[in-house]
Design a protein around this motif. Structure first.
Motif, mmCIF file in Angstrom:
data_model
loop_
_atom_site.group_PDB
_atom_site.id
_atom_site.type_symbol
_atom_site.label_atom_id
_atom_site.label_comp_id
_atom_site.label_asym_id
_atom_site.label_seq_id
_atom_site.Cartn_x
_atom_site.Cartn_y
_atom_site.Cartn_z
ATOM 1 N N SER A 3 7.973 -34.208 33.173
ATOM 2 C CA SER A 3 6.793 -34.847 32.614
ATOM 3 C C SER A 3 6.891 -36.360 32.600
ATOM 4 C CB SER A 3 6.545 -34.332 31.200
ATOM 5 O OG SER A 3 6.291 -32.948 31.211
ATOM 6 N N PHE A 4 8.075 -36.881 32.218
ATOM 7 C CA PHE A 4 8.152 -38.323 32.015
ATOM 8 C C PHE A 4 8.486 -39.016 33.322
ATOM 9 C CE2 PHE A 4 7.512 -37.992 27.623
ATOM 10 C CZ PHE A 4 8.150 -36.833 27.211
ATOM 11 N N ASN A 5 7.449 -39.436 34.023
ATOM 12 C CA ASN A 5 7.657 -40.098 35.293
ATOM 13 C C ASN A 5 6.587 -41.163 35.496
ATOM 14 O OD1 ASN A 5 5.275 -38.969 36.856
ATOM 15 N ND2 ASN A 5 6.287 -37.065 36.296
ATOM 16 N N THR A 6 6.792 -41.959 36.484
ATOM 17 C CA THR A 6 5.812 -42.965 36.878
ATOM 18 C C THR A 6 5.438 -42.705 38.326
ATOM 19 O OG1 THR A 6 6.678 -44.625 35.353
ATOM 20 C CG2 THR A 6 5.383 -45.429 37.219
ATOM 21 N N THR A 8 1.278 -49.090 39.600
ATOM 22 C CA THR A 8 1.971 -47.921 39.083
ATOM 23 C C THR A 8 1.282 -47.418 37.820
ATOM 24 O OG1 THR A 8 3.512 -49.224 37.767
ATOM 25 C CG2 THR A 8 4.197 -48.642 40.005
ATOM 26 N N HIS A 9 1.474 -46.138 37.550
ATOM 27 C CA HIS A 9 0.827 -45.495 36.405
ATOM 28 C C HIS A 9 1.824 -44.525 35.795
ATOM 29 C CE1 HIS A 9 -1.964 -43.585 33.823
ATOM 30 N NE2 HIS A 9 -3.061 -43.890 34.486
ATOM 31 N N ALA A 10 2.348 -44.872 34.635
ATOM 32 C CA ALA A 10 3.252 -43.967 33.940
ATOM 33 C C ALA A 10 2.459 -42.817 33.325
ATOM 34 C CB ALA A 10 4.004 -44.720 32.849
ATOM 35 N N ASN A 11 3.103 -41.681 33.178
ATOM 36 C CA ASN A 11 2.359 -40.532 32.650
ATOM 37 C C ASN A 11 1.923 -40.760 31.216
ATOM 38 O OD1 ASN A 11 5.102 -40.113 31.713
ATOM 39 N ND2 ASN A 11 4.360 -38.135 31.014
ATOM 40 N N GLY A 12 2.596 -41.692 30.530
ATOM 41 C CA GLY A 12 2.185 -42.030 29.176
ATOM 42 C C GLY A 12 0.989 -42.958 29.119
ATOM 43 N N GLY A 13 0.585 -43.485 30.277
ATOM 44 C CA GLY A 13 -0.616 -44.292 30.328
ATOM 45 C C GLY A 13 -0.432 -45.738 30.743
ATOM 46 N N ARG A 14 0.791 -46.238 30.707
ATOM 47 C CA ARG A 14 0.996 -47.642 31.067
ATOM 48 C C ARG A 14 0.701 -47.862 32.546
ATOM 49 N NH1 ARG A 14 6.551 -51.212 30.299
ATOM 50 N NH2 ARG A 14 5.749 -53.134 31.216
ATOM 51 N N ILE A 15 -0.089 -48.894 32.827
ATOM 52 C CA ILE A 15 -0.491 -49.220 34.194
ATOM 53 C C ILE A 15 -0.055 -50.635 34.532
ATOM 54 C CG2 ILE A 15 -2.469 -49.657 35.708
ATOM 55 C CD1 ILE A 15 -3.913 -47.391 34.286
ATOM 56 N N THR A 16 0.437 -50.801 35.741
ATOM 57 C CA THR A 16 0.852 -52.114 36.234
ATOM 58 C C THR A 16 0.200 -52.368 37.582
ATOM 59 O OG1 THR A 16 2.990 -51.921 35.119
ATOM 60 C CG2 THR A 16 2.807 -53.550 36.881
ATOM 61 N N TYR A 17 -0.324 -53.579 37.768
ATOM 62 C CA TYR A 17 -0.900 -53.982 39.048
ATOM 63 C C TYR A 17 -0.208 -55.250 39.544
ATOM 64 C CZ TYR A 17 -4.957 -50.944 38.175
ATOM 65 O OH TYR A 17 -5.792 -49.867 37.940
ATOM 66 N N ALA A 18 -0.091 -55.353 40.854
ATOM 67 C CA ALA A 18 0.300 -56.620 41.436
ATOM 68 C C ALA A 18 -0.834 -57.620 41.207
ATOM 69 C CB ALA A 18 0.553 -56.458 42.928
ATOM 70 N N ASP A 19 -0.475 -58.876 40.998
ATOM 71 C CA ASP A 19 -1.508 -59.892 40.758
ATOM 72 C C ASP A 19 -2.518 -59.946 41.904
ATOM 73 O OD1 ASP A 19 0.722 -62.288 39.141
ATOM 74 O OD2 ASP A 19 -0.379 -60.567 38.349
ATOM 75 N N SER A 20 -2.045 -59.704 43.108
ATOM 76 C CA SER A 20 -2.906 -59.832 44.282
ATOM 77 C C SER A 20 -3.998 -58.774 44.356
ATOM 78 C CB SER A 20 -2.061 -59.775 45.561
ATOM 79 O OG SER A 20 -1.357 -58.548 45.623
ATOM 80 N N VAL A 21 -3.869 -57.701 43.586
ATOM 81 C CA VAL A 21 -4.869 -56.628 43.663
ATOM 82 C C VAL A 21 -5.637 -56.434 42.365
ATOM 83 C CG1 VAL A 21 -3.422 -55.455 45.359
ATOM 84 C CG2 VAL A 21 -3.361 -54.703 42.970
ATOM 85 N N LYS A 22 -5.266 -57.164 41.332
ATOM 86 C CA LYS A 22 -5.949 -57.017 40.050
ATOM 87 C C LYS A 22 -7.440 -57.296 40.203
ATOM 88 C CE LYS A 22 -2.130 -58.044 36.897
ATOM 89 N NZ LYS A 22 -1.555 -59.033 35.945
ATOM 90 N N GLY A 23 -8.243 -56.435 39.599
ATOM 91 C CA GLY A 23 -9.685 -56.573 39.680
ATOM 92 C C GLY A 23 -10.304 -55.952 40.917
ATOM 93 N N ARG A 24 -9.475 -55.571 41.874
ATOM 94 C CA ARG A 24 -10.001 -54.974 43.113
ATOM 95 C C ARG A 24 -9.546 -53.523 43.284
ATOM 96 N NH1 ARG A 24 -8.396 -56.857 47.895
ATOM 97 N NH2 ARG A 24 -6.364 -57.580 47.180
#
Length: 114
Positions: free
Chosen positions: A29-32, A49-65
């Motif tokens: 269960s606990f994965n990203t 990336t999207h952790a199963n707990g909900g945390r999301i990370t984006y590269a600056d170059s793609v944020k908003g797109r």
């Protein structure tokens, strides 16, 4: 763990594409889950990336797109890519990280023409 990615292809600048990835095998269960990309002559880099707990990370170059989403019940992760730019051209890799181990799918090529 096996990762099967789909989507990608050729699109004009400003267009959109959707990548999908399904994980199978012994998945805890606990994965990203997420996406990385590698352009010609460059190192592989994180896209989102999207952790199963909900945390999301984006590269600056793609944020908003780009928007990443996942379905924990189905062990799938998707990447919606809007307003694509020629510099987004790369091979995109699905990734699952668990307990310090990275699992990779086969890459899928995204080409954005100007």
């Amino acid at each position: 763990v096996q990762l099967q990615a789909s989507g990608g292809g050729l699109v004009q600048a400003g267009g959109s594409l959707r990548l999908s990835c399904a994980a199978s095998g012994s998945i805890f269960s606990f994965n990203t889950m997420g996406w990385y990309r590698q352009a010609a002559g460059k190192q592989r880099e994180l896209v989102a990336t999207h952790a199963n707990g909900g945390r999301i990370t984006y590269a600056d170059s793609v944020k908003g797109r780009f928007t990443i989403s996942r379905d924990n019940a189905k062990n799938t992760v998707n990447l919606r890519m809007n307003s694509l730019k020629p510099e987004d051209t790369a091979v995109y890799y699905c990734n699952l990280w668990w307990a310090g181990i990275d699992y990779w799918g086969k890459g899928t090529l995204v080409t954005v023409s100007s």
